[in-house]
Design a protein around this motif. Structure first.
Motif, PDB file in Angstrom:
ATOM      1  N   ARG A 294       0.812  -1.227   0.000  1.00 61.71           N
ATOM      2  CA  ARG A 294       0.000   0.000   0.000  1.00 61.71           C
ATOM      3  C   ARG A 294       0.846   1.279   0.000  1.00 61.71           C
ATOM      4  NH1 ARG A 294      -5.593  -0.609  -0.787  1.00 61.71           N
ATOM      5  NH2 ARG A 294      -5.806  -2.848  -0.915  1.00 61.71           N
TER       6      ARG A 294
ATOM      7  N   GLU B  97      -6.663   9.306  -3.552  1.00 63.70           N
ATOM      8  CA  GLU B  97      -6.775   8.030  -2.853  1.00 63.70           C
ATOM      9  C   GLU B  97      -8.179   7.484  -2.998  1.00 63.70           C
ATOM     10  OE1 GLU B  97      -6.335   6.395   1.656  1.00 63.70           O
ATOM     11  OE2 GLU B  97      -4.814   7.795   0.957  1.00 63.70           O
TER      12      GLU B  97
ATOM     13  N   ARG C 143      -3.536   4.524  -3.350  1.00 63.49           N
ATOM     14  CA  ARG C 143      -3.086   5.810  -3.880  1.00 63.49           C
ATOM     15  C   ARG C 143      -2.798   5.705  -5.373  1.00 63.49           C
ATOM     16  NH1 ARG C 143       1.527   8.189  -0.483  1.00 63.49           N
ATOM     17  NH2 ARG C 143       2.410   6.154  -0.947  1.00 63.49           N
TER      18      ARG C 143
END
Length: 188
Positions: free
Chosen positions: A56, A110, A115
């Motif tokens: 992430r 986001e 993202r």
């Protein structure tokens, strides 16, 4: 009642159950994952589908981001990822190639914890990439320009104000042709 996740994988149901649900028409395939057929095809769903199994801290960019923003009809075959130069980490064998960039927070969007570069940053990166075929870049950027009103202003400002910008001439030429593609009646 528990809500079914937007993106389903073998952590949610067995592969046999997922395949049966697909045959029954309850789920469809999207970039190697399963999604309920009634799930709206929105940027958040596309981002979540691409981000399955990736760290992430990584950011979807270039063609991957263009697909998330709706500028490509199908996802790219290979994920295009970057990470901020301030978020260093170790590369692992088998991972996709990851670019390290200086990127500001206002150049990111986001979606459900995933993202992605903003439409303007996505267009900027594609315009300046000499490895990308010009005609494809111009079409992608043309779609971003047509669907995201602020992209043209941001691109022009960035191309003019950036000092010593690599591939500026390439980007300016591609942008002019992308603008023609986005607004064909304005050139006639």
């Amino acid at each position: 009642m528990t809500r079914i996740p937007s993106v389903l994988g073998t952590d949610d149901l067995s592969l046999a159950e997922l395949c049966a649900a697909r045959i029954d028409g309850d789920v469809g395939a999207m970039h190697g994952v399963f999604v309920p057929v009634d799930e709206p095809d929105l940027p958040a769903l596309r981002a979540a589908a691409l981000a399955v199994g990736i760290d992430r801290s990584l950011i979807l960019d270039r063609r991957s981001a263009a697909w998330v923003h709706g500028a490509l009809p199908v996802p790219p075959h290979e994920l295009q990822l970057c990470r901020s130069s301030t978020a260093r980490s170790t590369a692992h064998p088998g991972e996709p190639r990851i670019r390290e960039l200086v990127i500001a927070e206002d150049e990111l969007v986001e979606y459900l914890g995933v993202r992605c570069t903003s439409p303007a940053r996505t267009a900027f990166d594609l315009l300046r990439d000499p490895e990308e075929p010009s005609h494809e870049v111009e079409q992608i950027v043309g779609r971003l320009l047509a669907t995201h009103g602020d992209v043209e202003r941001e691109l022009r400002a960035r191309l003019v104000t950036s000092a010593r910008l690599p591939y500026r001439a390439l980007a300016v030429g591609r942008l002019a042709r992308a603008l023609d593609a986005a607004h064909p009646s304005a050139t006639r």
